[in-house]
Motif scaffolding. Structure first.
Motif, PDB file in Angstrom:
ATOM      1  N   ALA A 109      -9.402   0.191   3.024  1.00 18.56           N
ATOM      2  CA  ALA A 109      -9.511  -0.584   2.161  1.00 18.56           C
ATOM      3  C   ALA A 109      -8.142  -1.486   1.729  1.00 18.56           C
ATOM      4  O   ALA A 109      -7.699  -2.586   1.533  1.00 18.56           O
ATOM      5  N   SER A 110      -7.108  -1.051   1.288  1.00 18.07           N
ATOM      6  CA  SER A 110      -6.252  -1.135   0.844  1.00 18.07           C
ATOM      7  C   SER A 110      -5.579  -1.527   1.319  1.00 18.07           C
ATOM      8  O   SER A 110      -4.824  -2.537   1.365  1.00 18.07           O
ATOM      9  N   GLU A 149      -1.008   5.937  -5.173  1.00 18.58           N
ATOM     10  CA  GLU A 149      -2.630   5.686  -4.605  1.00 18.58           C
ATOM     11  C   GLU A 149      -2.118   7.198  -3.984  1.00 18.58           C
ATOM     12  O   GLU A 149      -2.116   7.883  -3.689  1.00 18.58           O
ATOM     13  N   ASN A 206     -11.383   5.705   3.154  1.00 20.61           N
ATOM     14  CA  ASN A 206     -12.324   4.638   3.179  1.00 20.61           C
ATOM     15  C   ASN A 206     -11.583   3.699   2.889  1.00 20.61           C
ATOM     16  O   ASN A 206     -10.858   2.376   2.870  1.00 20.61           O
ATOM     17  N   VAL A 207     -10.739   4.004   1.404  1.00 20.74           N
ATOM     18  CA  VAL A 207      -9.969   3.633  -0.098  1.00 20.74           C
ATOM     19  C   VAL A 207      -8.499   3.036   0.654  1.00 20.74           C
ATOM     20  O   VAL A 207      -8.153   1.875  -0.158  1.00 20.74           O
ATOM     21  N   SER A 230     -14.730   8.946   1.863  1.00 22.00           N
ATOM     22  CA  SER A 230     -14.379   7.864   0.988  1.00 22.00           C
ATOM     23  C   SER A 230     -13.377   7.734   0.637  1.00 22.00           C
ATOM     24  O   SER A 230     -12.570   6.418  -0.124  1.00 22.00           O
ATOM     25  N   ALA A 231     -12.069   8.773   0.708  1.00 19.99           N
ATOM     26  CA  ALA A 231     -10.774   8.630  -0.039  1.00 19.99           C
ATOM     27  C   ALA A 231     -10.421   8.455   1.837  1.00 19.99           C
ATOM     28  O   ALA A 231      -9.247   6.829   1.470  1.00 19.99           O
ATOM     29  N   PHE A 259      -5.054  10.178  -1.901  1.00 20.54           N
ATOM     30  CA  PHE A 259      -5.953  10.232  -1.724  1.00 20.54           C
ATOM     31  C   PHE A 259      -6.142  12.435  -0.642  1.00 20.54           C
ATOM     32  O   PHE A 259      -5.357  11.993  -0.235  1.00 20.54           O
ATOM     33  N   ARG A 301      -6.234  -5.270   2.809  1.00 24.23           N
ATOM     34  CA  ARG A 301      -6.085  -6.326   1.398  1.00 24.23           C
ATOM     35  C   ARG A 301      -4.229  -6.482   1.696  1.00 24.23           C
ATOM     36  O   ARG A 301      -3.646  -7.750   0.957  1.00 24.23           O
ATOM     37  N   THR A 317       1.218  -1.085  -0.232  1.00 23.66           N
ATOM     38  CA  THR A 317      -0.035   0.102  -0.282  1.00 23.66           C
ATOM     39  C   THR A 317       1.048   1.461   0.008  1.00 23.66           C
ATOM     40  O   THR A 317       1.724   1.956   0.897  1.00 23.66           O
TER      41      THR A 317
END
Length: 263
Positions: A251-252, A234, A247-248, A244-245, A236, A255, A211
């Motif tokens: 999530a990354s 990424e 949260n992305v 939303s930023a 953000f 993962r 990430t």
């Protein structure tokens, strides 16, 4: 830092039974955002990944006592020698696979292939590497972090050069050329030659495992996004205003932890 983010930081510290009242928010430039991001990453594991155990630790590796202050570094530095007064960090341990142990840290300098030191605002280092460094007088991890997040507590639009600088750090850190011909690793340290992970044959293959990103209070210039996306960095943006930023990013991170055996 927004009032909402500060309140959230205090609540997360409270959930971890750390000091959460008074002056717990770092005052250095960008440090409050760094603390918030680090705690958001730790908290999402604690909240939604029961296979992982999350422990706030003091600089000697012991658990942070209830009510104690979680001390982030006041400035960029190496991993310090083991001491209860050294900067705190978050230990992430898989409850089934004992070899999956990671340290989530703020403001650590990593050493690149060139010998230059690169500060990473929020990074993840394997616990075996962190312990070897800490127990042998302190020092720098070498290689590409599992997670590397730059925190820009600035409004306006981040220029292309901001992303170029992040990419340049990653290029100097990544071990496409191995430090020892017989090794195949992603990260290592020099006190005991502890190494971790596997080598990839291409830069982009390395960057796709992990990430990596830039967290910004403001936004980004459009051209910066094209460069970032190509190299799996990424963006953000508007992290205080747009849930939303962040949260992305979370999530990354989840993962990445779920795939850690592939690294």
């Amino acid at each position: 830092m927004s009032a909402t983010a500060e309140a959230e930081l205090r609540q997360m510290l409270r959930d971890f039974r750390a000091a959460h009242l008074g002056a717990v928010t770092p005052t250095g430039e960008g440090k409050a955002l760094e603390a918030w991001v680090l705690m958001k990453l730790a908290h999402t594991v604690w909240q939604s990944m029961p296979a992982w155990r999350v422990t706030l630790c003091r600089g000697d590796g012991s658990s942070l006592p209830p009510g104690a202050t979680f001390d982030l570094p006041s400035q960029r530095s190496r991993i310090q020698p083991a001491s209860p007064t050294a900067p705190s960090y978050v230990l992430l341990e898989h409850t089934t696979y004992e070899d999956r142990r990671l340290e989530l840290r703020g403001s650590v300098q990593w050493k690149g292939r060139s010998g230059a030191k690169h500060e990473i605002d929020v990074s993840v280092v394997p616990a075996d590497i962190g312990e070897a460094i800490r127990d042998n007088g302190g020092g720098y991890p070498h290689g590409l972090p599992i997670v590397a997040i730059e925190c820009k507590d600035k409004g306006g639009f981040g220029p292309l050069d901001e992303t170029r600088q992040t990419l340049a750090r990653m290029y100097d850190l990544v071990l496409v050329t191995q430090p020892v011909s017989t090794w195949s690793c992603r990260i290592y340290e020099t006190a005991t030659n502890t190494n971790w992970g596997n080598k990839s044959s291409r830069y982009i293959s390395f960057f796709q495992k992990g990430t990596f990103g830039i967290v910004r209070a403001g936004g980004f210039q459009s051209g910066a996004g094209t460069l970032a996306a190509h190299y799996s960095i990424e963006h953000f943006s508007d992290v205080y205003a747009a849930t939303s930023a962040i949260n992305v990013l979370l999530a990354s991170f989840r993962r990445t932890l779920a795939r850690i055996s592939e690294f």
